[in-house]
Design an enzyme around this catalytic site. Sequence first.
Site, mmCIF file in Angstrom:
data_model
loop_
_atom_site.group_PDB
_atom_site.id
_atom_site.type_symbol
_atom_site.label_atom_id
_atom_site.label_comp_id
_atom_site.label_asym_id
_atom_site.label_seq_id
_atom_site.Cartn_x
_atom_site.Cartn_y
_atom_site.Cartn_z
ATOM 1 N N LEU A 42 1.153 -6.244 17.814
ATOM 2 C CA LEU A 42 -0.015 -6.762 18.598
ATOM 3 C C LEU A 42 0.391 -7.887 19.258
ATOM 4 O O LEU A 42 0.121 -7.882 20.523
ATOM 5 C CB LEU A 42 -1.142 -6.629 17.698
ATOM 6 C CG LEU A 42 -2.334 -6.970 18.481
ATOM 7 C CD1 LEU A 42 -2.626 -5.589 19.047
ATOM 8 C CD2 LEU A 42 -3.617 -7.056 17.277
ATOM 9 N N ASP A 82 0.872 -1.017 0.191
ATOM 10 C CA ASP A 82 -0.058 -0.018 -0.138
ATOM 11 C C ASP A 82 0.862 1.183 -0.042
ATOM 12 O O ASP A 82 2.022 1.124 0.116
ATOM 13 C CB ASP A 82 -0.821 -0.007 1.218
ATOM 14 C CG ASP A 82 -0.249 0.223 2.597
ATOM 15 O OD1 ASP A 82 -0.308 -0.914 3.465
ATOM 16 O OD2 ASP A 82 0.701 1.113 2.869
ATOM 17 N N HIS A 122 8.537 -5.752 -1.404
ATOM 18 C CA HIS A 122 7.496 -6.349 -2.129
ATOM 19 C C HIS A 122 6.734 -5.864 -3.225
ATOM 20 O O HIS A 122 5.656 -6.406 -3.639
ATOM 21 C CB HIS A 122 6.664 -7.162 -0.947
ATOM 22 C CG HIS A 122 7.514 -8.064 -0.184
ATOM 23 N ND1 HIS A 122 6.897 -8.543 1.111
ATOM 24 C CD2 HIS A 122 8.664 -8.692 -0.060
ATOM 25 C CE1 HIS A 122 7.718 -9.387 1.798
ATOM 26 N NE2 HIS A 122 8.956 -9.341 0.828
HETATM 27 C C1 BV8 Z 1 12.613 -15.462 -2.240
HETATM 28 C C2 BV8 Z 1 3.460 -9.146 -1.654
HETATM 29 C C3 BV8 Z 1 14.196 -15.859 -3.557
HETATM 30 C C4 BV8 Z 1 2.083 -10.036 -2.118
HETATM 31 C C5 BV8 Z 1 4.589 -10.753 -0.192
HETATM 32 C C6 BV8 Z 1 10.888 -22.351 3.329
HETATM 33 C C7 BV8 Z 1 11.251 -21.599 4.527
HETATM 34 C C8 BV8 Z 1 11.789 -20.378 4.554
HETATM 35 C C9 BV8 Z 1 11.574 -19.462 3.433
HETATM 36 C C10 BV8 Z 1 11.017 -20.022 2.204
HETATM 37 C C11 BV8 Z 1 10.505 -21.448 2.291
HETATM 38 N N1 BV8 Z 1 10.062 -21.516 1.334
HETATM 39 C C12 BV8 Z 1 10.058 -20.515 0.294
HETATM 40 C C13 BV8 Z 1 10.575 -19.462 0.960
HETATM 41 C C14 BV8 Z 1 10.937 -18.249 0.479
HETATM 42 C C15 BV8 Z 1 9.686 -17.454 0.482
HETATM 43 C C16 BV8 Z 1 9.125 -17.266 2.149
HETATM 44 O O1 BV8 Z 1 9.540 -16.750 3.071
HETATM 45 N N2 BV8 Z 1 7.999 -17.968 2.214
HETATM 46 C C17 BV8 Z 1 7.401 -18.188 3.472
HETATM 47 C C18 BV8 Z 1 5.644 -18.326 3.484
HETATM 48 C C19 BV8 Z 1 8.011 -19.539 4.261
HETATM 49 N N3 BV8 Z 1 9.876 -15.933 0.445
HETATM 50 C C20 BV8 Z 1 10.010 -15.674 -1.109
HETATM 51 O O2 BV8 Z 1 9.411 -16.366 -1.891
HETATM 52 C C21 BV8 Z 1 10.552 -14.182 -1.152
HETATM 53 N N4 BV8 Z 1 11.500 -14.298 -2.027
HETATM 54 O O3 BV8 Z 1 12.822 -15.716 -1.458
HETATM 55 O O4 BV8 Z 1 13.235 -15.132 -3.551
HETATM 56 C C22 BV8 Z 1 14.899 -15.764 -4.876
HETATM 57 C C23 BV8 Z 1 16.293 -14.973 -4.680
HETATM 58 C C24 BV8 Z 1 16.487 -14.700 -6.085
HETATM 59 C C25 BV8 Z 1 16.210 -15.019 -7.287
HETATM 60 C C26 BV8 Z 1 14.690 -15.331 -7.265
HETATM 61 C C27 BV8 Z 1 14.077 -15.686 -5.973
HETATM 62 C C28 BV8 Z 1 9.503 -13.023 -1.596
HETATM 63 C C29 BV8 Z 1 8.433 -12.992 -0.409
HETATM 64 C C30 BV8 Z 1 7.642 -11.943 -0.969
HETATM 65 C C31 BV8 Z 1 6.115 -12.426 -1.175
HETATM 66 N N5 BV8 Z 1 5.210 -11.265 -1.335
HETATM 67 N N6 BV8 Z 1 3.789 -9.611 -0.389
HETATM 68 C C32 BV8 Z 1 1.007 -9.332 -1.496
HETATM 69 O O5 BV8 Z 1 1.196 -8.695 -0.799
HETATM 70 O O6 BV8 Z 1 -0.226 -9.605 -2.010
HETATM 71 S S1 BV8 Z 1 4.859 -11.544 1.257
HETATM 72 C C33 BV8 Z 1 3.344 -10.908 2.058
HETATM 73 O O7 BV8 Z 1 3.236 -11.630 3.233
HETATM 74 C C34 BV8 Z 1 3.684 -9.456 2.796
HETATM 75 O O8 BV8 Z 1 4.284 -8.916 2.038
HETATM 76 C C35 BV8 Z 1 4.354 -9.967 3.880
HETATM 77 O O9 BV8 Z 1 5.626 -9.968 3.777
HETATM 78 C C36 BV8 Z 1 3.844 -11.350 4.186
HETATM 79 C C37 BV8 Z 1 2.567 -11.256 5.282
HETATM 80 O O10 BV8 Z 1 3.552 -10.760 6.398
HETATM 81 P P1 BV8 Z 1 3.035 -9.793 7.565
HETATM 82 O O11 BV8 Z 1 3.234 -8.374 6.823
HETATM 83 O O12 BV8 Z 1 3.968 -10.134 8.550
HETATM 84 O O13 BV8 Z 1 1.580 -9.790 7.803
HETATM 85 P P2 BV8 Z 1 0.991 -10.798 8.669
HETATM 86 O O14 BV8 Z 1 -0.769 -10.865 8.351
HETATM 87 O O15 BV8 Z 1 1.519 -12.255 8.616
HETATM 88 O O16 BV8 Z 1 1.327 -10.413 10.018
HETATM 89 C C38 BV8 Z 1 0.564 -9.106 10.423
HETATM 90 C C39 BV8 Z 1 1.494 -8.891 12.242
HETATM 91 O O17 BV8 Z 1 0.648 -7.753 12.433
HETATM 92 C C40 BV8 Z 1 0.823 -10.074 12.964
HETATM 93 O O18 BV8 Z 1 2.173 -10.181 13.739
HETATM 94 C C41 BV8 Z 1 -0.040 -9.212 13.818
HETATM 95 O O19 BV8 Z 1 0.192 -9.623 15.209
HETATM 96 C C42 BV8 Z 1 0.521 -7.820 13.818
HETATM 97 N N7 BV8 Z 1 -0.721 -6.734 14.096
HETATM 98 C C43 BV8 Z 1 -2.064 -6.825 13.603
HETATM 99 N N8 BV8 Z 1 -2.618 -5.692 13.825
HETATM 100 C C44 BV8 Z 1 -1.742 -5.021 14.411
HETATM 101 C C45 BV8 Z 1 -0.557 -5.562 14.504
HETATM 102 N N9 BV8 Z 1 0.604 -5.153 14.814
HETATM 103 C C46 BV8 Z 1 0.480 -3.718 15.571
HETATM 104 N N10 BV8 Z 1 -0.917 -3.009 15.354
HETATM 105 C C47 BV8 Z 1 -1.934 -3.622 14.961
HETATM 106 N N11 BV8 Z 1 -3.020 -3.061 14.841
#
Ligand code: BV8
Length: 233
Positions: free
Chosen positions: A203, A95, A110
């Site tokens: 949170l 966003d 991202h």
């Molecule tokens: C890459 C865009 C290599 C899309 C996103 C196995 C183990 C480890 C890693 C991997 C694996 N298998 C694959 C991987 C790598 C993979 C990965 O990490 N997978 C995960 C699922 C295990 N990563 C990738 O693929 C990355 N690329 O590794 O590339 C490479 C290198 C060279 C060449 C080629 C390739 C790319 C990852 C990017 C994916 N895109 N976003 C979209 O937005 O539509 S990820 C997307 O999900 C977000 O961007 C963010 O990163 C993620 C969600 O996370 P959060 O933002 O943390 O949101 P979430 O809801 O999870 O949490 C919210 C938090 O807020 C909570 O903790 C909550 O308590 C808190 N909260 C809620 N309300 C409040 C609050 N806090 C305060 N106040 C509040 N009011």
Amino acid sequence: MNTSSPNIVILTGAGISAESGLSTFRDANGLWEGHRVEEVASPEGFAADPVMVHRFYDARRAQLAEVEPNAAHLALARLEQALPGRVTVITQNVDDLHERAGSRSVIHMHGQLRSALCAACGHRAEHLGDLGDTPPCQQCGERALRPDIVWFGEAIYDGERIYDAITDCDIFAVIGTSGMVYPAAGLAAEARANGAHTVLLNLDPHDDANDYTEVYEGRASERVPEWVDSLLR
Ligand code: BV8
């Protein structure tokens, strides 16, 4: 720590935008219309069903017009204004709420909803409307525009700039992220290894909360302004 004029790097996730009305990934239990986000937010998911993936992003892009930055975004902009050139926001969010709050130094690791990427020629340009109706690329004319979003399995944007910022930062803060997605989730450990003072504002508690120098648990709109006030005191 360079307390006179510290270099501050802040990593944000969906939680900082939650109180602006943008749902986080966990809120949706990582689901959208019954699809796992990893399926929708992936090149394979897009190839398999471009109409569904465009619908996912067109809906989120349209929602940007209905939401406003909240007190957490505004506090980070205030911090940057108070410490010009010393504050960098690295966001996982697609966003534009940091920019609309007034932050200038923002790295979208991202990608961004407000931008489109041409899969034919690689051109990236601002695109505020839908992509589901396959408009032509301004550069090559091909109807091959996709969301300018880093999907699972794709390389993050600005990796070098991110690691440079982390190398010489004095304070590294993590706000509103579950720390499940890499490489974003590994940045705090990287900063700590470089000697940074690390701060977690979330949170829900994190499993690795004990690794942080300071932890502020609660809603970002309350904790982030408090933290910024403590820095500017
Ligand atoms: C890459 C865009 C290599 C899309 C996103 C196995 C183990 C480890 C890693 C991997 C694996 N298998 C694959 C991987 C790598 C993979 C990965 O990490 N997978 C995960 C699922 C295990 N990563 C990738 O693929 C990355 N690329 O590794 O590339 C490479 C290198 C060279 C060449 C080629 C390739 C790319 C990852 C990017 C994916 N895109 N976003 C979209 O937005 O539509 S990820 C997307 O999900 C977000 O961007 C963010 O990163 C993620 C969600 O996370 P959060 O933002 O943390 O949101 P979430 O809801 O999870 O949490 C919210 C938090 O807020 C909570 O903790 C909550 O308590 C808190 N909260 C809620 N309300 C409040 C609050 N806090 C305060 N106040 C509040 N009011």
